[in-house]
Enzyme design. Structure first.
Site, PDB file in Angstrom:
ATOM      1  N   HIS A 119      29.485 -28.659 -74.864  1.00  0.00           N
ATOM      2  CA  HIS A 119      30.159 -27.413 -74.730  1.00  0.00           C
ATOM      3  C   HIS A 119      31.431 -28.048 -73.868  1.00  0.00           C
ATOM      4  CE1 HIS A 119      31.093 -23.270 -74.001  1.00  0.00           C
ATOM      5  NE2 HIS A 119      31.479 -23.710 -72.739  1.00  0.00           N
ATOM      6  N   LYS A 150      24.189 -20.136 -72.050  1.00  0.00           N
ATOM      7  CA  LYS A 150      24.432 -20.237 -73.466  1.00  0.00           C
ATOM      8  C   LYS A 150      23.733 -21.366 -74.002  1.00  0.00           C
ATOM      9  CE  LYS A 150      27.431 -16.682 -74.636  1.00  0.00           C
ATOM     10  NZ  LYS A 150      26.707 -15.479 -75.121  1.00  0.00           N
ATOM     11  N   ARG A 152      34.331  -9.463 -66.490  1.00  0.00           N
ATOM     12  CA  ARG A 152      35.260 -10.630 -65.650  1.00  0.00           C
ATOM     13  C   ARG A 152      36.572 -10.835 -66.064  1.00  0.00           C
ATOM     14  NH1 ARG A 152      31.875 -15.689 -66.007  1.00  0.00           N
ATOM     15  NH2 ARG A 152      33.632 -16.483 -64.869  1.00  0.00           N
ATOM     16  N   ASP A 209      25.143 -12.163 -70.354  1.00  0.00           N
ATOM     17  CA  ASP A 209      26.347 -12.989 -70.022  1.00  0.00           C
ATOM     18  C   ASP A 209      27.737 -12.583 -70.509  1.00  0.00           C
ATOM     19  OD1 ASP A 209      28.054 -15.176 -69.302  1.00  0.00           O
ATOM     20  OD2 ASP A 209      27.996 -15.661 -71.171  1.00  0.00           O
ATOM     21  N   SER A 236      27.340 -18.706 -66.671  1.00  0.00           N
ATOM     22  CA  SER A 236      27.733 -18.230 -68.075  1.00  0.00           C
ATOM     23  C   SER A 236      27.553 -19.567 -69.172  1.00  0.00           C
ATOM     24  CB  SER A 236      29.289 -17.890 -67.923  1.00  0.00           C
ATOM     25  OG  SER A 236      29.669 -17.414 -69.224  1.00  0.00           O
TER      26      SER A 236
END
Lengths: 454, 454
Positions: free
Chosen positions: B98, B203, B184, B177, B199
């Site tokens: 990621h 995931k 946010r 999330d 967050s």
């Protein structure tokens, strides 16, 4: 949404950019410009800025604070969000009084007629109580046919004819404050001194009075838990008033126990009537004299607090204030005979005694819990729509420091259609007795006078 | 509403009391229990807790912080709010990668096939780009007929057959999330290290991989502006992974300029193809080797980073990785010939040169502004619904430190139906030249390896 959004936010949202950067500024402890505060308030009212953005800003503000300038700008933006009552056609000084909220506080009912016979005009726009026995407007409805919703024209006319008016808010005063307050209430952002100050002062300014006294409650069951906080709030309110050209004086008074003996609508009106006749509880009379004398000096009517207090005391003792209250009730359509025969006001179905479990000195009379007991009897609202029972409530037979024999009545419960068991249980938690003598807390802690320049 | 509400809040709102006291606790710098965090997340998902309450909590959290335990609980609550991909039927180690988001970052397209030929299985569930050229899924759509939305069954089958799958998120992974992130994004509460960590990690955990590498971008145009922040985020993510039984390694890499030379969908696929053939930009290759080697060591395939890098480099240089990419494209229905004849992918209408205004060394290549230029050409979305032009974008002809002659091409604009004037102007702001030589910033700042225990 992906974590790429810092870039995306900057790229995507030119329209919202402004409010996000305003929130971000306060988050990082920055100081707002007047333009930023005005933008926040105006876009909140228009709906462009969403509730969740306002609440983020509120939280940042609670933690990072607002300085005096920012607080003043917020106050002014609140005022400008609605109408301001135009009282310019009234000759003489117009005064107003506000309390940050107390249990058993019926001072307004006494003060309005008392001040009106002491050389000033009084305008008092009150709210209804939500949650516990509270609103002055609700209390006045205990007087049959009393008309609480005056139009602006009626308020003006009545102030010219008898010098005083008490009405619910028919005009949309500082609506931005109302909107922001509703959010604060559900986001743990209520107790912030600058936010409270802006809220309180904006309403008072919109009401149009020239000299204002704020009764800031401190202690158990009050907004302000400590003397320091109460002093800070008082100072902020006075300074914001000064910045905006209004004379705001402050009195810090104790909410360590309810004010007077009665909590509940009919009961509180009766206690106010007694006080207007020179009788009634000592603490209620003392508070009314303090608040009233501050306004008379501030308005330039009296040279000092002592003389003002003496003048006001005379008006309570000689029946002048009571007579003015009769005029007020009459002007607003209320039944005058109910003032003489209070059984014409809403009544309870029965009275139940809450006895002392042992002999001792009253040490604690938890205002919040006592209010809750009254609410459980039907004297308070659960939602805006809940009907309240004007005839129910409680009368304290003892106050802090009083001695009570085991089995003697501590409280009388005025019970209506609702079960009284829960209220009874609640009182057990509200009242603590001590084996050793207890010194009652002083009522008035601090008086800070602001002069008016007329 | 009147200022009496501290009392009223306590009396009125038994249901909301819990969430208000949770918000209040964080406002005052308190530490949450797991139960409180779970309550917050669950009631946010159910709608019981309103957006404005969540955003107040978010702001309090941004200012007061979350400790490692709280962050772990938040991550777990996010994971538990949705499904977790069940990959237990797959033999061997499953890895995932990621990035916190970078401009020109096409590393996923290279890494997925590269890792799949190096002894691990790779599952990559990607999002679409919102705002600037971004989503891996969007990029893959430049390959005609490439099927980006696989079902869970298709993902499993493909991982068993060819060891790799790239799909959009068909399953509802960590929806809490997503909901919190959306808030946010519009309340100035994005850049909080614990919130970003929860967050990102949630995931990845929901995707089901055992070994995960996070590419944390730092610098201009990245989430993390400073090395210290990037290190703190990396550490928090690794520790949360540890707490939740997943091996999370981190690489901190520079986003002081775009990665590679190409920004835009077709352009980025072409650059990825070149890299998969052992060619392509040095920085992209370097980053892929770093991220890949971390995963191979973490997964227990390679004894150390050097050997892992060498192995991966071989797979790029000998065509193995490219062949796997062909298999992947074929398995997901894409046209293989488009990989050989890239003119079959979406094309621009024309190419315009952005020339250097003077001779000099490239000093600044502002990633954010370059991304914005590509977006203005049509490569980015303004809203979720905006169609994007896969054929447009920019190719940087120079990177930081390169020398350019006056009038020489600095950037090529691949222009489609949209006007290119604004993008052209944007590039003027994005690129600064220096008269004196400039040292290019290092790409990879820090590699922190977490071992997996299998």
């Amino acid at each position: 949404m992906s974590q790429k959004s810092r870039l995306e936010t900057a790229l995507l949202k030119p329209i919202k950019h402004n409010i996000i950067s305003i929130i971000d500024k306060k988050r990082r402890g920055g100081t707002h410009t007047e333009k930023e505060i005005r933008f926040l308030v105006e876009t909140m009212v228009s709906g462009e800025t969403a509730d969740y953005q306002v609440s983020a800003w509120l939280m940042a503000t609670c933690i990072q604070g607002l300085n005096l300038e920012e607080t003043t700008w917020l106050t002014r933006a609140f005022v400008d969000s609605g109408e301001v009552l135009d009282l310019s056609s009234i000759e003489g000084v117009i005064v107003d009084k506000h309390s940050t909220g107390g249990v058993g506080d019926k001072a307004t009912l006494v003060l309005v007629p008392l001040l009106a016979v002491s050389g000033v005009h009084v305008v008092k726009l009150s709210g209804r109580g939500l949650g516990f026995t509270g609103g002055t407007i609700d209390k006045l409805e205990a007087i049959p046919n009393f008309h609480v919703a005056l139009s602006n024209e009626e308020i003006l006319a009545q102030m010219k004819s008898i010098g005083a008016a008490i009405s619910s808010q028919t005009t949309d005063l500082a609506p931005a404050d109302g909107k922001m307050y509703a959010l604060r209430d559900v986001t743990a952002t209520v107790d912030s001194i600058p936010l409270i100050a802006a809220s309180v002062v904006s309403k008072k300014i919109a009401t149009g009075a020239q000299a204002i006294v704020l009764d800031i409650k401190v202690g158990r069951g009050a907004f302000m838990k400590t003397r320091e906080d109460a002093q800070a709030l008082a100072k902020t309110c006075r300074k914001v008033g000064q910045q905006l050209g209004r004379s705001i004086s402050t009195v810090i008074s104790s909410m360590d126990q309810p004010l007077g003996y009665s909590i509940g609508h009919t009961l509180e009106v009766i206690e106010a009537l007694e006080t207007l006749k020179g009788e009634g509880p000592g603490d209620l009379r003392e508070l009314c004299l303090k608040l009233g004398s501050v306004l008379l000096v501030s308005a330039g009517i009296s040279p000092n607090l002592e003389k003002a207090e003496a003048q006001l005391a005379t008006h309570l003792d000689d029946g002048t204030a009571y007579k003015k209250f009769q005029e007020l009730v009459s002007a607003q359509g209320g039944d005058l005979e109910a003032l003489e025969d209070t059984s014409l006001m809403p009544q309870p179905e029965r009275i139940r005694i809450f006895p002392a479990s042992k002999s001792g000195y009253v040490k604690t009379l938890d205002s919040l819990k006592i209010a809750q007991a009254a609410k459980l009897l039907g004297a308070g609202r659960t939602t805006k729509e809940t009907p309240i029972d004007l005839g129910v409530g409680v009368i304290l037979r003892k106050k802090i420091g009083d001695f009570v024999e085991a089995g003697e009545a501590l409280v009388e419960l005025f019970v209506g259609k609702k079960h009284d068991e829960e209220a009874f249980e609640q009182l057990k938690e509200a009242i603590l007795l001590s084996d050793t003598p207890v010194t009652p807390p002083p009522l008035v802690d601090e008086v800070s006078l602001s002069a008016t320049n007329f």
